[in-house]
Design an enzyme around this catalytic site. Sequence first.
Site, PDB file in Angstrom:
ATOM      1  N   ARG A  22       0.849  -1.192   0.000  1.00  0.00           N
ATOM      2  CA  ARG A  22       0.000   0.000   0.000  1.00  0.00           C
ATOM      3  C   ARG A  22       0.878   1.233   0.000  1.00  0.00           C
ATOM      4  O   ARG A  22       2.070   1.173   0.280  1.00  0.00           O
ATOM      5  CB  ARG A  22      -1.002   0.011   1.166  1.00  0.00           C
ATOM      6  CG  ARG A  22      -0.649  -0.702   2.420  1.00  0.00           C
ATOM      7  CD  ARG A  22       0.428  -0.073   3.230  1.00  0.00           C
ATOM      8  NE  ARG A  22       0.169   1.330   3.477  1.00  0.00           N
ATOM      9  CZ  ARG A  22       1.093   2.246   3.598  1.00  0.00           C
ATOM     10  NH1 ARG A  22       2.374   1.921   3.495  1.00  0.00           N
ATOM     11  NH2 ARG A  22       0.788   3.494   3.821  1.00  0.00           N
ATOM     12  N   GLY A  23       0.282   2.354  -0.379  1.00  0.00           N
ATOM     13  CA  GLY A  23       1.034   3.576  -0.615  1.00  0.00           C
ATOM     14  C   GLY A  23       1.147   3.788  -2.108  1.00  0.00           C
ATOM     15  O   GLY A  23       1.602   2.901  -2.842  1.00  0.00           O
ATOM     16  N   ALA A  24       0.715   4.962  -2.572  1.00  0.00           N
ATOM     17  CA  ALA A  24       0.607   5.200  -4.014  1.00  0.00           C
ATOM     18  C   ALA A  24       1.884   4.888  -4.796  1.00  0.00           C
ATOM     19  O   ALA A  24       1.826   4.207  -5.829  1.00  0.00           O
ATOM     20  CB  ALA A  24       0.149   6.639  -4.264  1.00  0.00           C
ATOM     21  N   ARG A  26      -7.274  -0.787  -7.204  1.00  0.00           N
ATOM     22  CA  ARG A  26      -7.605   0.312  -6.293  1.00  0.00           C
ATOM     23  C   ARG A  26      -7.773   1.583  -7.123  1.00  0.00           C
ATOM     24  O   ARG A  26      -6.890   1.917  -7.918  1.00  0.00           O
ATOM     25  CB  ARG A  26      -6.528   0.512  -5.212  1.00  0.00           C
ATOM     26  CG  ARG A  26      -6.393  -0.673  -4.263  1.00  0.00           C
ATOM     27  CD  ARG A  26      -5.621  -0.318  -3.017  1.00  0.00           C
ATOM     28  NE  ARG A  26      -6.385   0.547  -2.132  1.00  0.00           N
ATOM     29  CZ  ARG A  26      -5.870   1.144  -1.055  1.00  0.00           C
ATOM     30  NH1 ARG A  26      -4.596   0.985  -0.767  1.00  0.00           N
ATOM     31  NH2 ARG A  26      -6.621   1.910  -0.292  1.00  0.00           N
ATOM     32  N   GLN A  62      -2.441   2.676   9.976  1.00  0.00           N
ATOM     33  CA  GLN A  62      -1.134   2.704   9.302  1.00  0.00           C
ATOM     34  C   GLN A  62      -0.129   3.598  10.013  1.00  0.00           C
ATOM     35  O   GLN A  62       1.081   3.385   9.913  1.00  0.00           O
ATOM     36  CB  GLN A  62      -1.287   3.170   7.853  1.00  0.00           C
ATOM     37  CG  GLN A  62      -2.083   2.234   6.959  1.00  0.00           C
ATOM     38  CD  GLN A  62      -3.501   2.721   6.761  1.00  0.00           C
ATOM     39  OE1 GLN A  62      -4.125   3.217   7.702  1.00  0.00           O
ATOM     40  NE2 GLN A  62      -4.019   2.600   5.557  1.00  0.00           N
ATOM     41  N   ASP A  79      -2.271  10.496  -2.329  1.00  0.00           N
ATOM     42  CA  ASP A  79      -2.504   9.522  -3.387  1.00  0.00           C
ATOM     43  C   ASP A  79      -2.834  10.185  -4.714  1.00  0.00           C
ATOM     44  O   ASP A  79      -2.674   9.567  -5.760  1.00  0.00           O
ATOM     45  CB  ASP A  79      -3.634   8.580  -2.979  1.00  0.00           C
ATOM     46  CG  ASP A  79      -3.167   7.590  -1.926  1.00  0.00           C
ATOM     47  OD1 ASP A  79      -2.986   6.418  -2.267  1.00  0.00           O
ATOM     48  OD2 ASP A  79      -2.966   7.995  -0.768  1.00  0.00           O
ATOM     49  N   LYS A 119      -5.172   9.678   2.827  1.00  0.00           N
ATOM     50  CA  LYS A 119      -5.853   8.779   3.757  1.00  0.00           C
ATOM     51  C   LYS A 119      -6.905   9.515   4.572  1.00  0.00           C
ATOM     52  O   LYS A 119      -6.719  10.659   4.971  1.00  0.00           O
ATOM     53  CB  LYS A 119      -4.821   8.130   4.683  1.00  0.00           C
ATOM     54  CG  LYS A 119      -5.366   7.066   5.617  1.00  0.00           C
ATOM     55  CD  LYS A 119      -6.104   5.961   4.863  1.00  0.00           C
ATOM     56  CE  LYS A 119      -5.246   5.296   3.811  1.00  0.00           C
ATOM     57  NZ  LYS A 119      -6.000   4.314   3.002  1.00  0.00           N
TER      58      LYS A 119
END
Length: 348
Positions: free
Chosen positions: A49-51, A92, A199, A240, A251
Site C-alpha cells: 500500500r502507498g501510491a 484500487r 497505518q 494519493d 488517507k
Amino acid sequence: MMEEQLIPIQWKDDALVLLDQTLLPNEIVYESFKTAESVWDAIQVMKVRGAPVIGVSAAYGVYLGVKEFAESTEEGFMDEVRKVCTYLATSRPTAVNLFWALERMESVAADNIHLSISQLKDRLLEEAKEIHREDEEINRQIGEHALTLFHDGMGVLTHCNAGALATTKYGTATAPMYLAKEKGWDLKIFSDETRPRLQGSTLTALELQRAGIDVTVITDNMAAMVMSQGKIDAVIVGCDRVAANGDIANKIGTLGVSILAKYYNIPFYVAAPTPTIDLKTPTGKEIPIEERDASEVINRFGQYSAPKESKVYNPAFDVTPHENVTAIITEKGIVKAPFTENLKKIFQ
C-alpha cells in the site's frame, strides 16, 4: 537503537517480492508473486500500500501478466498488454500512480512493438525496474527540498504512512525525517494512529522507531490537543492524488488534520512525487474515493467493537482543499499557491 530497514518491494529470482504489510508490526513476512492476478490481490487487500509502491508493483505485474504469453503476433501481444493493464487498474481506484505506471508500461510496449515478443517482454521488465529506481531517487529529492522547511528540534505531525513502506526507499513525507537523522538533527515526530487501518501506528511508528527516529504515537482525536500545547511546528503528509487546482486526496482523516493545522496556524505540507499530480483532474471533487469493507471499522481485530448489524461508512480517503495546503513538495521543487498555475510549471 537502529534495526535493519524493512524493504517493501524487491525484484528477486524473476518474481515480485513484497513485505506483507497487513501483518505488521507483529510479523515480518516477505511473499513472492509470480502472476498478475496475485499482484492484483496484493494491492487490493493492501499487502502492499502507498501510491508510489503500488505503481511500482503494478509495473512488475504487467510483466508478470505477459511473461508466459505465447502469441507470436504484434497485435496479439499488444492486446494482451492492454488486457493486463486494464485488469490491474481495477485493484484500487484512488492512487493515480497506479494508472500512471500502467500507462507508461503500455506506452513502452507500443513504442517497441517492432521488437520480437521475447525482446518486448525483456523491455517491459527493464521499464518496471527503471520505474523502481526512479522512485528511490524521487523520494530522496523530495526529502532534500522538504528539509529546507524544517530545522533541528522541530515537532512534526504526520498522518497515515507515507514512509519507506509506502515507497521504494525513504518515503515521501518521511524522507526529510530520514535525512534529518543523517544530519544529526533531532526531530520529534508525532504519528496519528490513523483509523481504521492504523497505518500510522503499525507502519510509520514501526519504521521510524527501527531507524532510531524519535516518534510518538497519538490517537487521531488527540491531534488538536497536541497542536494546542505547542508541540507541533509543522504537519507533513503524503498523498494519493493531487488535482490540478492543488486539492489533495490522502488517507481518511487528513482533511481534519489540515483544518486543525489551519486553525492553529501550523504549516501543512504535502509530499507529492510528480506522478501523483493529475492535471487531468480539475479539482478534488472529481477524484474517485474508494470505499472499503465495514469489517475494517467494526471488526478490526477479529472481535466486534460495534453491533454486527451496524451501518458503516468507510471511505478510505478524503480530499483536503488547496486552501488548507501551505506547499506541495515535489522532487522538482516546492510548489506554493496559486497551485493551478504553479503545478503546471513543474512539468514545463
